[in-house]
Design a protein around this motif. Structure first.
Motif: not given
Length: 63
Positions: A52-53, A55-56, A60
């Protein structure tokens, strides 16, 4: 332990009328931990924290 998130409404009228953004920040998370919906629903599929981190961050900071 579930972190508590509180937002205080600014006193000044200009700041009250300006949209705000809230960002969750986790320091040194366990990258193998599984993230699931707190309400028990399947609104979002479970995902490992590290994935998840990543992907974010890619979303970003893509150039």
């Amino acid at each position: 332990m579930v972190p508590v998130h509180r937002v205080i409404i600014p006193e000044e009228e200009l700041k009250r009328c300006t949209p705000r953004r809230s960002v969750a920040f986790f320091y040194d998370p366990d990258w193998k931990a599984k993230i699931t919906c707190l309400d028990g629903s399947n609104k979002y599929p479970p995902i490992k924290c590290g994935k998840y981190v990543s992907q974010v961050m890619r979303g970003s900071f893509s150039f």
